[in-house]
Structures are given as C-alpha cells and as structure tokens.
Scaffold this motif. Sequence first.
Motif, PDB file in Angstrom:
ATOM      1  N   PRO A 126      51.742  46.686  21.330  1.00  0.00           N
ATOM      2  CA  PRO A 126      51.363  47.908  21.378  1.00  0.00           C
ATOM      3  C   PRO A 126      50.445  47.514  22.148  1.00  0.00           C
ATOM      4  N   LEU A 127      49.924  48.715  22.939  1.00  0.00           N
ATOM      5  CA  LEU A 127      48.861  48.454  23.629  1.00  0.00           C
ATOM      6  C   LEU A 127      47.642  48.946  23.030  1.00  0.00           C
ATOM      7  N   VAL A 128      46.868  47.780  23.880  1.00  0.00           N
ATOM      8  CA  VAL A 128      45.406  47.651  23.176  1.00  0.00           C
ATOM      9  C   VAL A 128      44.057  48.019  24.103  1.00  0.00           C
ATOM     10  N   PRO A 129      43.123  48.675  24.013  1.00  0.00           N
ATOM     11  CA  PRO A 129      42.428  48.944  24.832  1.00  0.00           C
ATOM     12  C   PRO A 129      41.304  48.380  24.488  1.00  0.00           C
ATOM     13  N   LEU A 130      40.195  47.875  25.897  1.00  0.00           N
ATOM     14  CA  LEU A 130      39.824  47.041  25.696  1.00  0.00           C
ATOM     15  C   LEU A 130      38.403  47.265  26.885  1.00  0.00           C
ATOM     16  N   PRO A 131      36.953  48.026  25.805  1.00  0.00           N
ATOM     17  CA  PRO A 131      36.470  48.684  26.793  1.00  0.00           C
ATOM     18  C   PRO A 131      35.637  47.815  27.903  1.00  0.00           C
ATOM     19  N   ILE A 132      35.318  47.937  29.668  1.00  0.00           N
ATOM     20  CA  ILE A 132      34.729  47.016  30.246  1.00  0.00           C
ATOM     21  C   ILE A 132      33.195  47.618  30.336  1.00  0.00           C
ATOM     22  N   THR A 133      32.454  46.572  30.551  1.00  0.00           N
ATOM     23  CA  THR A 133      30.765  47.178  30.409  1.00  0.00           C
ATOM     24  C   THR A 133      30.280  46.868  31.793  1.00  0.00           C
ATOM     25  N   ILE A 134      29.624  47.059  32.827  1.00  0.00           N
ATOM     26  CA  ILE A 134      29.714  46.931  34.464  1.00  0.00           C
ATOM     27  C   ILE A 134      27.651  46.955  34.609  1.00  0.00           C
ATOM     28  N   GLY A 135      26.411  45.880  34.829  1.00  0.00           N
ATOM     29  CA  GLY A 135      25.871  46.582  34.302  1.00  0.00           C
ATOM     30  C   GLY A 135      25.038  46.601  35.784  1.00  0.00           C
ATOM     31  N   SER A 136      23.840  47.434  35.908  1.00  0.00           N
ATOM     32  CA  SER A 136      23.064  48.077  36.963  1.00  0.00           C
ATOM     33  C   SER A 136      23.268  46.692  38.038  1.00  0.00           C
ATOM     34  N   ARG A 137      22.943  47.055  39.366  1.00  0.00           N
ATOM     35  CA  ARG A 137      23.232  45.920  40.589  1.00  0.00           C
ATOM     36  C   ARG A 137      23.926  45.668  40.731  1.00  0.00           C
ATOM     37  N   VAL A 138      25.246  46.222  39.984  1.00  0.00           N
ATOM     38  CA  VAL A 138      26.718  44.671  40.603  1.00  0.00           C
ATOM     39  C   VAL A 138      26.966  45.235  41.771  1.00  0.00           C
ATOM     40  N   TRP A 139      27.586  44.005  42.537  1.00  0.00           N
ATOM     41  CA  TRP A 139      29.123  44.713  43.885  1.00  0.00           C
ATOM     42  C   TRP A 139      29.647  44.101  43.590  1.00  0.00           C
ATOM     43  N   ILE A 140      30.830  44.354  42.949  1.00  0.00           N
ATOM     44  CA  ILE A 140      32.418  44.427  42.949  1.00  0.00           C
ATOM     45  C   ILE A 140      32.866  44.770  44.072  1.00  0.00           C
ATOM     46  N   ALA A 141      33.355  43.545  45.714  1.00  0.00           N
ATOM     47  CA  ALA A 141      34.006  43.405  46.729  1.00  0.00           C
ATOM     48  C   ALA A 141      34.995  44.288  46.252  1.00  0.00           C
ATOM     49  N   ALA A 142      35.991  44.317  47.880  1.00  0.00           N
ATOM     50  CA  ALA A 142      37.463  45.412  47.558  1.00  0.00           C
ATOM     51  C   ALA A 142      38.160  44.458  47.103  1.00  0.00           C
ATOM     52  N   ASP A 143      38.869  45.356  46.526  1.00  0.00           N
ATOM     53  CA  ASP A 143      40.117  44.590  46.089  1.00  0.00           C
ATOM     54  C   ASP A 143      39.983  43.705  45.839  1.00  0.00           C
TER      55      ASP A 143
ATOM     56  N   GLY B  49      27.386  41.695  33.868  1.00  0.00           N
ATOM     57  CA  GLY B  49      26.254  41.176  33.533  1.00  0.00           C
ATOM     58  C   GLY B  49      25.356  41.719  34.947  1.00  0.00           C
ATOM     59  N   ASP B  50      24.483  42.328  34.704  1.00  0.00           N
ATOM     60  CA  ASP B  50      22.801  42.782  35.770  1.00  0.00           C
ATOM     61  C   ASP B  50      22.713  41.370  36.843  1.00  0.00           C
ATOM     62  N   GLY B  51      23.327  42.566  38.071  1.00  0.00           N
ATOM     63  CA  GLY B  51      22.720  42.051  39.758  1.00  0.00           C
ATOM     64  C   GLY B  51      24.408  41.407  39.818  1.00  0.00           C
ATOM     65  N   ALA B  52      25.122  40.737  39.154  1.00  0.00           N
ATOM     66  CA  ALA B  52      25.572  40.003  39.351  1.00  0.00           C
ATOM     67  C   ALA B  52      26.772  40.577  41.281  1.00  0.00           C
ATOM     68  N   VAL B  53      27.872  39.251  42.059  1.00  0.00           N
ATOM     69  CA  VAL B  53      28.352  39.699  43.290  1.00  0.00           C
ATOM     70  C   VAL B  53      29.327  38.998  42.492  1.00  0.00           C
ATOM     71  N   VAL B  54      30.619  40.640  43.075  1.00  0.00           N
ATOM     72  CA  VAL B  54      32.615  39.438  42.948  1.00  0.00           C
ATOM     73  C   VAL B  54      31.701  39.725  44.268  1.00  0.00           C
ATOM     74  N   GLY B  55      33.254  38.503  45.249  1.00  0.00           N
ATOM     75  CA  GLY B  55      33.777  38.318  46.589  1.00  0.00           C
ATOM     76  C   GLY B  55      34.853  38.535  46.604  1.00  0.00           C
ATOM     77  N   ALA B  56      35.336  39.687  47.341  1.00  0.00           N
ATOM     78  CA  ALA B  56      36.552  40.517  48.021  1.00  0.00           C
ATOM     79  C   ALA B  56      37.753  39.718  47.402  1.00  0.00           C
ATOM     80  N   ARG B  57      39.142  40.814  46.972  1.00  0.00           N
ATOM     81  CA  ARG B  57      39.934  40.121  46.419  1.00  0.00           C
ATOM     82  C   ARG B  57      40.104  39.342  44.575  1.00  0.00           C
ATOM     83  N   SER B  58      39.034  38.806  44.654  1.00  0.00           N
ATOM     84  CA  SER B  58      38.423  37.926  43.281  1.00  0.00           C
ATOM     85  C   SER B  58      39.658  39.044  42.252  1.00  0.00           C
ATOM     86  N   SER B  59      39.964  38.139  41.233  1.00  0.00           N
ATOM     87  CA  SER B  59      40.338  38.199  39.636  1.00  0.00           C
ATOM     88  C   SER B  59      39.402  38.246  38.867  1.00  0.00           C
ATOM     89  N   VAL B  60      38.897  39.058  37.625  1.00  0.00           N
ATOM     90  CA  VAL B  60      37.804  38.767  37.008  1.00  0.00           C
ATOM     91  C   VAL B  60      38.565  38.284  35.789  1.00  0.00           C
TER      92      VAL B  60
END
Lengths: 186, 198
Positions: free
Chosen positions: B125-142, B152-163
């Motif tokens: 079965p499909l299990v929907p789980l919410p995503i919460t992204i804080g303020s001043r975050v930058w998730i870079a390309a792809d 969390g607030d202010g986190a930066v994630v480099g390009a092509r990363s997998s979280v």
Amino acid sequence: MTILLSSMTPRDPGSPGPRALLWGLTQRLVMPLVPSPMYKLRRAILNTFGASLDPQARVRGGVRISHPWNLTIGRKSSIGEGAHVYNPAPLTIGARSVVSQFCEIRCVAHDEHDRTKPQHPAPITIGDDVWIAAECVVEGDTPIPNGLLVGARSHIAPESELDRWTIATGHPARSRRERDYNGPKS
Amino acid sequence: MTDDALTTIPTTRPNPSPHTLSNRIGRSVWNIVQATLFRWSPKPCHRWRAFLLTCFGANIHPRARVYPKAKIWYPKNLTLAKHATLADDVDCYCVAPITIGESTTISQYTYLCAATHDFDVPEFPLVPLPITIGSRVWIAADCFVGPGLTIGDGAVVGARSSVFKDLEPWGVYAGSPTKRLRDRGFGPGSTNGTPEGA
C-alpha cells in the motif's frame, strides 16, 4: 500488423531498420497523446511493437522505451512515470515488481578490462516482488534477485552484491539488511 | 513458496487507486490547468501562478514564487510561505502535505517525494508521509528529498544530494546520503549575525 512489424528486421546490425524508425515516430508522436490512466491502449501499442506485457502489467505515461521488442513484463508489475528504458538487450521483469518513477534502466555493459571498447548489449532480468524505488540507475549484466528492494537514487552496477529478499542502497547498491516481509515469499 | 500461495493475493484489478474520487477528479482538472494556463504563463507572473494554485486549494502566500515548469501533483497538499521558491522542473509529489517555509529556495530538477510504500505486506500500500522544510533553506539543483523528513531552518543541501534523514538547522549538507559538512556562515551563534526571525 504484428507479423508485418516483426518481419521488419534490420539488414545490418548497425542500422536501426524500419521497425525502429516506426517505433521512434510512434514514441514521439503517438505515445504523448495517450493519457496516463489508459494502460490498455499503451500496452496494446507496445505489444504491437513486439513487447510481451502481461494483461495486468502497467506502463505509466512518459516512460521512454528504446526497443519495445526486447521488453517482457510479468503479472501486476509496473514501470513508473518518466522512467527511461534503454534495452538493446532483453529486459525481463517478473511478477509483482515495481520500477518507480524516473528510474534509468540501461541494458548495456562495458568490457570490465578495457573501458575504451564500446559498450555491448547486456540483458537484465528483474525477479518477482522487486521494488526499485525512484530515480535509481540499473546497469546491464546485473541480475536483480526476487524480493530485492532498492532504495531511492541508488545505483545498481555490475559490482553490486545483491541477495534475495534484502534491502539494498548506495553507489554501487549493496544489500544492507533482510526484508521484514509478511507475505508469501517467491 | 508455491505459486498457489502467491495467487491468493487479490488480482481482480492490478492496483486499485488508493486515492479518493474527489482527489482523482481534482488532479485531472489540475493537470489540464497545469499543462496550459500554468505552464504557458510568462516567467515573471508568479502571482498569477500562486492564484491558480490557490484556486485548487493550495495554501500559498501571494509572494511565493512557483516557476512555470514546476510540477505539483496535488495543490491541496502544498503550503508555501512568503518568498518561498519552487524553481523550474521541481517535481513536488505531494501525496502528503509538503510545507515550505519563508525565503526557502528549492532549485531546479529537485524531486520532493512525499510518499513511500509499505513493502512488508504483499498488497504494497501507498504510505503518504509529509515533508516539512523550514525557512531560509536552500536545496540546490537536482536533489532528492525522501518522505517524512523535516529539514531545519537555514539548512543548505548541495547539488544532486539525496536526503534520507532529517537535517539539523543551519548546517551545510551534501552527498548521497547527505553528510553534514560544516555550519552555515550565518545563523544563531555565528559571528556574522542572525537574520531576522531566525
């Protein structure tokens, strides 16, 4: 129609041949017009081009398949939206398996000892009850055992070590732990 | 295990839809609007696209920026605060609610995946789980952001990363899976000061 298409085989292996050209046109012009929920129509088109899809197999919209005549999908298996299948060699998917959205399946392999040689077609067999999660890359010459679960964005390469009914992740993907599955195991 | 045991899994329909009828109808209409009015709108018309999303039930600040090529699966589950940005080709698979905070940027080709499957049972079965992204975050390309995560607030994630795990505030992360590289140059405790509201 099926007989006509299957009789169109390329004269030399390097040329795409009329069947491949016709499929290229169909994929670009006809397939985008098929709405995503119309699985039957999409299945019929693919089967016309020589694929052998089970009547309960599902291929979602936006999937790109390079050689449909090399594609076999078993009962209740599906390929997710936007996946790319490059299969100059046969791709066989078992029953109840899921290839999720935006996966890249490449049925080609390089010579292990000489990377300067061109890549050669290499078949991929995906077993039963497999889940390949979103945005994975699967390379040729790598059999996928029954019940394998591959985490999102993993890379299944020839050096991957994959066991039945396990969860694999990483680059290259390796089996990390057993699957805690409650149903009958194939 | 024999084939008999496996055939006990119901096979009347391959996969009956786990979504309600109103959800499916809403998405069909939204898909048409998204492919036309939304997709063809000129790039600077962010308010127009915010308005379209609001019409389909999204909770979007009028100053949020959603670019025309961004794909939103189901607007009702999307919440964007002021100046939050979804760049072109961001795929927002919001089966569960996706909340994006103030002044956060989600860069191009990022995939926000808010659902998984329960793979321990044969029905899958499909299990929907919410995503919460804080303020001043930058998730870079792809990048890929998995289901049920909090960034969390202010986190930066480099390009092509997998979280695949929650990210702490004000950290710089990269890799697949992501690793914390260092603290961000500003934020709480930094000599460069703290932005307003952080």
